[in-house]
Enzyme design. Structure first.
Site, mmCIF file in Angstrom:
data_model
loop_
_atom_site.group_PDB
_atom_site.id
_atom_site.type_symbol
_atom_site.label_atom_id
_atom_site.label_comp_id
_atom_site.label_asym_id
_atom_site.label_seq_id
_atom_site.Cartn_x
_atom_site.Cartn_y
_atom_site.Cartn_z
ATOM 1 C CG ASP A 87 -2.238 0.726 0.981
ATOM 2 O OD1 ASP A 87 -2.221 1.758 0.288
ATOM 3 O OD2 ASP A 87 -3.275 0.270 1.477
ATOM 4 N N GLY A 113 4.298 1.376 -1.845
ATOM 5 C CA GLY A 113 4.317 1.518 -3.290
ATOM 6 C C GLY A 113 2.954 1.927 -3.813
ATOM 7 C CG PHE A 115 -2.444 -0.756 -6.208
ATOM 8 C CD1 PHE A 115 -3.356 0.081 -6.830
ATOM 9 C CD2 PHE A 115 -2.634 -1.053 -4.867
ATOM 10 C CE1 PHE A 115 -4.415 0.612 -6.135
ATOM 11 C CE2 PHE A 115 -3.701 -0.524 -4.159
ATOM 12 C CZ PHE A 115 -4.597 0.320 -4.792
ATOM 13 C CG HIS A 133 -15.503 -0.484 -3.960
ATOM 14 N ND1 HIS A 133 -16.425 -0.463 -2.934
ATOM 15 C CD2 HIS A 133 -14.323 -0.067 -3.416
ATOM 16 C CE1 HIS A 133 -15.828 -0.058 -1.819
ATOM 17 N NE2 HIS A 133 -14.567 0.191 -2.088
#
Length: 223
Positions: A87, A113, A115, A133
């Site tokens: 995360d 990091g 994503f 979502h």
């Protein structure tokens, strides 16, 4: 109505930036949201850990679940696992406290990091909890493509989200869908939309596993 007329989120109108840009500039509020999510999803974590048999998975990489409580719960239920939380750097700093309290710090680590830019290789399975979502389709495809790039063979991808029932059947995810529309600009999906989204990213949806909570566990493999 603003979101429906313009295609932009209501949140975007007020501070003139996306929710994610706003949170990047307000790290203290990120911490508050992290604590709130633990409260909202706390019971869900045990339900997820109980719903799936991780026996043939040795390493699990968890994306975006914040302070590490979900990964800690899964690791405590399935003690053979080695877990990695991935995360934003200012978020994962909180994870080690969660791992220590849960007694799993010797088998779990946290890596900072983004994503949207890259995904760490080496995971036996990858877990996206309440990430898809939050994002529009283009952003979702970026995340999924980055996952695909480091996956091979029969490595699995798990998506934890509301899986909306068809028709007018009541479901908490249908209310959450409105929140996603007006705040981060995301969407809650029924099963067939997960199938279509994953197919666009060259994944094959293999099954949707019901969980004793308001979410489902969507399982996919590289196609």
């Amino acid at each position: 109505m603003y979101s429906l007329h313009t295609g932009r989120t209501a949140f975007d109108k007020v501070p003139s930036m996306t929710m994610f840009d706003y949170l990047t500039q307000h790290p203290d509020e990120v911490k508050l949201i992290g604590k709130a999510m633990i409260g909202v999803h706390g019971d869900e974590h045990s339900a997820i850990a109980d719903a799936y048999d991780f026996a043939d998975i040795q390493t699990l990489t968890d994306f975006g679940s914040g302070a590490g409580d979900l990964l800690a719960t899964i690791r405590r239920t399935h003690p053979h696992l080695v877990g990695t939380l991935y995360d934003l750097s200012d978020v994962v700093a909180q994870a080690y406290a969660s791992f220590t309290v849960a007694g799993v710090a010797h088998r779990c680590s946290a890596v900072g990091g983004n994503f949207f830019e890259l995904v760490p290789a080496g995971g036996g399975a990858y877990l996206l909890s309440h990430v898809i979502h939050d994002s529009n389709e283009e952003m979702c495809l970026t995340i999924l493509s980055n996952c695909l790039r480091v996956m091979g063979g029969n490595r699995r991808l798990f998506i934890i989200e509301s899986v909306l029932p068809a028709g007018d059947a009541p479901h908490p995810g249908k209310i959450l869908d409105l929140v996603m529309l007006t705040t981060p600009g995301g969407i809650e999906r029924p099963g067939e939309q997960y199938n279509a989204l994953l197919a666009k990213a060259s994944f094959l949806l293999t099954r949707i596993i019901p969980i004793a909570s308001a979410v489902g566990l969507v399982q996919a493999v590289a196609n």
